[in-house]
Design a protein around this motif. Structure first.
Motif, PDB file in Angstrom:
ATOM      1  N   HIS A   1      -6.472  -7.713  -6.578  1.00  0.00           N
ATOM      2  CA  HIS A   1      -7.053  -6.797  -5.700  1.00  0.00           C
ATOM      3  C   HIS A   1      -7.777  -7.393  -4.396  1.00  0.00           C
ATOM      4  N   ILE A   2      -7.552  -6.496  -3.288  1.00  0.00           N
ATOM      5  CA  ILE A   2      -8.308  -7.004  -2.031  1.00  0.00           C
ATOM      6  C   ILE A   2      -8.822  -5.699  -1.411  1.00  0.00           C
ATOM      7  N   GLY A   3      -9.773  -6.044  -0.538  1.00  0.00           N
ATOM      8  CA  GLY A   3     -10.382  -4.644   0.180  1.00  0.00           C
ATOM      9  C   GLY A   3      -9.357  -4.086   0.885  1.00  0.00           C
ATOM     10  N   ARG A   4      -9.693  -2.900   1.220  1.00  0.00           N
ATOM     11  CA  ARG A   4      -8.884  -2.060   2.181  1.00  0.00           C
ATOM     12  C   ARG A   4      -8.676  -2.497   3.288  1.00  0.00           C
ATOM     13  N   ALA A   5      -9.719  -3.133   4.023  1.00  0.00           N
ATOM     14  CA  ALA A   5      -9.850  -3.624   5.472  1.00  0.00           C
ATOM     15  C   ALA A   5      -8.880  -4.836   5.556  1.00  0.00           C
ATOM     16  N   GLN A   6      -8.709  -5.675   4.409  1.00  0.00           N
ATOM     17  CA  GLN A   6      -7.745  -6.898   4.619  1.00  0.00           C
ATOM     18  C   GLN A   6      -6.401  -6.391   4.015  1.00  0.00           C
ATOM     19  N   ASN A   7      -6.015  -5.257   3.741  1.00  0.00           N
ATOM     20  CA  ASN A   7      -4.875  -5.024   3.261  1.00  0.00           C
ATOM     21  C   ASN A   7      -3.690  -4.683   4.652  1.00  0.00           C
TER      22      ASN A   7
ATOM     23  N   ASP B   1       0.788  -1.340  -0.056  1.00  0.00           N
ATOM     24  CA  ASP B   1       0.015   0.053  -0.116  1.00  0.00           C
ATOM     25  C   ASP B   1       1.127   1.293   0.144  1.00  0.00           C
TER      26      ASP B   1
ATOM     27  N   ASP C   1      -4.966  -2.817  -2.595  1.00  0.00           N
ATOM     28  CA  ASP C   1      -6.483  -2.249  -2.589  1.00  0.00           C
ATOM     29  C   ASP C   1      -6.478  -1.202  -3.915  1.00  0.00           C
ATOM     30  N   SER C   2      -5.430  -1.069  -4.508  1.00  0.00           N
ATOM     31  CA  SER C   2      -5.583  -0.189  -5.700  1.00  0.00           C
ATOM     32  C   SER C   2      -5.887  -0.980  -6.700  1.00  0.00           C
ATOM     33  N   THR C   3      -7.060  -0.467  -7.490  1.00  0.00           N
ATOM     34  CA  THR C   3      -7.667  -1.087  -8.520  1.00  0.00           C
ATOM     35  C   THR C   3      -6.787  -0.547  -9.691  1.00  0.00           C
TER      36      THR C   3
END
Length: 129
Positions: free
Chosen positions: A111-117, A12, A71-73
């Motif tokens: 890609h993963i969600g912000r909460a999982q990063n 990130d 989490d960056s598409t």
């Protein structure tokens, strides 16, 4: 080629304000790696530089089969070739990423969600509210 278990690296990047000073984090096997010396740029620059940092951390640890999670598409789609880079700066980052990725047996980016990063969580801890 037979692949073993991939090493997961979370990445990130961000800057405060945007644009502003770039900071990046990578988490590999529960260990956080930070960089704050990338200069000024946008959030997009920061995300790309974090993905590049993840490749550098993997290389330093001798990893050969890696899974990058972020989490960056924008970065994930551009790195996977499903979206084009819309500026020369982003194309420069993508080229650097591709050149570094060629040194591994296998590199996947997802890609993963912000909460999982985990890297995003590590960066957020540097700036308590």
């Amino acid at each position: 080629m037979t692949y073993g278990r991939s090493i997961k690296l979370f990445f990130d990047g961000g800057c405060r304000p945007n644009p502003g000073p770039i900071e990046c984090a990578v988490v590999r096997k529960g260990v956080s790696h930070y960089r704050h010396d990338f200069g000024e740029g946008s959030n997009s620059d920061a995300e790309w530089l974090a993905a590049i940092l993840a490749l550098e951390v993997a290389a330093q640890n001798g990893d050969r089969d890696i899974m990058l999670l972020g989490d960056s598409t924008l970065v994930v789609t551009q790195a996977n070739g499903t979206a084009r880079c819309r500026s020369p700066e982003l194309e420069t980052h993508r080229t650097r990423f591709t050149d570094l990725a060629a040194g591994f047996d296998r590199v996947r980016i997802r890609h993963i969600g912000r909460a999982q990063n985990l890297a995003g969580i590590a960066l957020a801890r540097l700036h308590p509210r």
